[in-house]
Design a protein around this motif. Sequence first.
Motif, short mmCIF file in Angstrom:
data_model
loop_
_atom_site.label_atom_id
_atom_site.label_comp_id
_atom_site.label_asym_id
_atom_site.label_seq_id
_atom_site.Cartn_x
_atom_site.Cartn_y
_atom_site.Cartn_z
N PHE A 46 0.83 -1.20 0.00
CA PHE A 46 0.00 0.00 0.00
C PHE A 46 0.87 1.26 0.00
O PHE A 46 0.61 2.21 -0.76
CB PHE A 46 -0.92 -0.02 1.23
CG PHE A 46 -1.66 1.27 1.46
CD1 PHE A 46 -2.79 1.57 0.73
CD2 PHE A 46 -1.21 2.18 2.41
CE1 PHE A 46 -3.47 2.76 0.94
CE2 PHE A 46 -1.89 3.37 2.63
CZ PHE A 46 -3.02 3.65 1.89
N GLU A 47 1.89 1.27 0.82
CA GLU A 47 2.79 2.44 0.88
C GLU A 47 3.52 2.64 -0.44
O GLU A 47 3.75 3.77 -0.87
CB GLU A 47 3.78 2.26 2.02
CG GLU A 47 3.14 2.36 3.41
CD GLU A 47 4.11 2.04 4.52
OE1 GLU A 47 5.20 1.48 4.21
OE2 GLU A 47 3.80 2.33 5.70
N MET A 48 3.88 1.55 -1.10
CA MET A 48 4.55 1.66 -2.41
C MET A 48 3.63 2.31 -3.44
O MET A 48 4.06 3.16 -4.23
CB MET A 48 4.98 0.28 -2.89
CG MET A 48 6.17 -0.31 -2.13
SD MET A 48 6.60 -1.96 -2.72
CE MET A 48 7.00 -1.63 -4.44
N VAL A 49 2.33 1.92 -3.42
CA VAL A 49 1.37 2.52 -4.36
C VAL A 49 1.21 4.02 -4.08
O VAL A 49 1.20 4.84 -5.00
CB VAL A 49 0.01 1.81 -4.26
CG1 VAL A 49 -1.05 2.54 -5.09
CG2 VAL A 49 0.12 0.36 -4.72
N ILE A 50 1.12 4.37 -2.79
CA ILE A 50 0.95 5.78 -2.42
C ILE A 50 2.17 6.60 -2.83
O ILE A 50 2.04 7.71 -3.38
CB ILE A 50 0.72 5.89 -0.89
CG1 ILE A 50 -0.66 5.33 -0.52
CG2 ILE A 50 0.83 7.35 -0.44
CD1 ILE A 50 -1.81 6.11 -1.10
N VAL A 51 3.37 6.07 -2.58
CA VAL A 51 4.60 6.79 -2.96
C VAL A 51 4.66 6.97 -4.47
O VAL A 51 5.03 8.05 -4.97
CB VAL A 51 5.84 6.03 -2.44
CG1 VAL A 51 7.12 6.60 -3.04
CG2 VAL A 51 5.91 6.10 -0.91
N ALA A 52 4.30 5.93 -5.21
CA ALA A 52 4.31 6.04 -6.68
C ALA A 52 3.31 7.09 -7.14
O ALA A 52 3.59 7.88 -8.06
CB ALA A 52 3.98 4.67 -7.29
N TRP A 53 2.14 7.13 -6.50
CA TRP A 53 1.12 8.12 -6.87
C TRP A 53 1.58 9.53 -6.54
O TRP A 53 1.36 10.47 -7.31
CB TRP A 53 -0.18 7.79 -6.14
CG TRP A 53 -1.40 8.26 -6.84
CD1 TRP A 53 -1.46 9.04 -7.98
CD2 TRP A 53 -2.76 8.01 -6.46
NE1 TRP A 53 -2.77 9.28 -8.33
CE2 TRP A 53 -3.59 8.65 -7.42
CE3 TRP A 53 -3.34 7.29 -5.42
CZ2 TRP A 53 -4.97 8.60 -7.35
CZ3 TRP A 53 -4.73 7.23 -5.36
CH2 TRP A 53 -5.53 7.88 -6.31
N PHE A 54 2.25 9.68 -5.40
CA PHE A 54 2.83 10.98 -5.05
C PHE A 54 3.83 11.42 -6.11
O PHE A 54 3.83 12.57 -6.57
CB PHE A 54 3.55 10.88 -3.70
CG PHE A 54 2.74 11.37 -2.54
CD1 PHE A 54 2.20 12.65 -2.53
CD2 PHE A 54 2.52 10.56 -1.44
CE1 PHE A 54 1.46 13.11 -1.45
CE2 PHE A 54 1.77 11.01 -0.36
CZ PHE A 54 1.24 12.28 -0.37
N THR A 55 4.71 10.50 -6.49
CA THR A 55 5.75 10.82 -7.48
C THR A 55 5.15 11.26 -8.80
O THR A 55 5.58 12.26 -9.40
CB THR A 55 6.66 9.59 -7.70
OG1 THR A 55 7.19 9.16 -6.44
CG2 THR A 55 7.79 9.92 -8.65
N VAL A 56 4.15 10.52 -9.26
CA VAL A 56 3.49 10.87 -10.52
C VAL A 56 2.78 12.23 -10.41
O VAL A 56 2.78 13.02 -11.36
CB VAL A 56 2.50 9.76 -10.92
CG1 VAL A 56 1.65 10.19 -12.11
CG2 VAL A 56 3.24 8.49 -11.27
N THR A 86 -7.39 1.78 -9.05
CA THR A 86 -7.56 0.33 -9.14
C THR A 86 -6.50 -0.40 -8.31
O THR A 86 -6.81 -1.37 -7.60
CB THR A 86 -7.48 -0.12 -10.60
OG1 THR A 86 -8.46 0.60 -11.37
CG2 THR A 86 -7.74 -1.62 -10.74
N ALA A 87 -5.27 0.09 -8.38
CA ALA A 87 -4.20 -0.52 -7.57
C ALA A 87 -4.49 -0.37 -6.08
O ALA A 87 -4.27 -1.30 -5.29
CB ALA A 87 -2.86 0.13 -7.93
N LEU A 88 -5.01 0.80 -5.71
CA LEU A 88 -5.33 1.05 -4.30
C LEU A 88 -6.47 0.15 -3.83
O LEU A 88 -6.43 -0.40 -2.72
CB LEU A 88 -5.70 2.52 -4.13
CG LEU A 88 -5.54 3.13 -2.73
CD1 LEU A 88 -4.09 3.05 -2.28
CD2 LEU A 88 -6.02 4.57 -2.74
N VAL A 89 -7.48 0.00 -4.67
CA VAL A 89 -8.60 -0.88 -4.33
C VAL A 89 -8.11 -2.32 -4.17
O VAL A 89 -8.54 -3.04 -3.26
CB VAL A 89 -9.69 -0.80 -5.43
CG1 VAL A 89 -10.73 -1.91 -5.26
CG2 VAL A 89 -10.37 0.56 -5.39
#
Length: 259
Positions: A46-56, A86-89
């Motif tokens: 979950f943290e990896m998805v959030i960090v990637a979303w922040f970066t984008v 979708t990744a977060l879900v």
Amino acid sequence: MGDIRFNERAWLAWLVKVRVIVISVLLAVELLIAKLTPNNVNVHLFEMVIVAWFTVSFFFMFLASLWQESKRQAIVQIFTDLAFTTALVYVTGGIDTFFNFLYPLVIIVASILLPRYWAYLTAAVSFICFGALLELIYFERIPSFQFSARGDLRSLQVVIIINFCAYLAVAHLSSSLAAKLRQAGVELRDKSGELLSLQALHENVIHSIRSALITTDLEGRVTLMNAPGQKVLERTASSVYGRHVSELFVDRLPNIDSA
């Protein structure tokens, strides 16, 4: 047309800022839920998805100042948000998650930034992403982070259909409202243009009169004075604008009811 582009770019800048705020809130909420409630969430993923979303998101913030194609930027950002939603879900439990509310938010943004059909297209893609994800989890094609007991296929299909109807409803309502707001904006710009033209005509008429003439608002404050008026009062127009007309004369002016 320049005003329309400016509005789109302003909305894009707003979208980037709101996205960062939303992601931050989601991170805090999910970490709190993960600690306080029983779940099967992979916190590291979950943290990896959030960090990637922040970066984008920060990349989009930088890109907005370089890429002038507002419509293409909006399309890229919207479908990127759908992918991260979708990744977060998925990592928060699939059918167990409450993060599927992000799909309607993306649809609303699409209806604001893009023509109406894009809202319906975004709703359709949201349905495909959400439905495909739940079915892949149900048929064990991908690892599951679901905590609740596995239900039957019919219940799963009902959930997917309900979400599909909800996405279409959001697309219809938000696009209709956005279309009305755009139309109201166009009418307001037209009325503003007519008002400016009327004001310019009024000023031309005032300045073409050879006699001294002063115009005031309903409170008696000077709004316009022509050249002969400036000569009579021996004052410049800029020095009297906004002042009460009684201040310009020695003798007291008669009291006239504005009604």
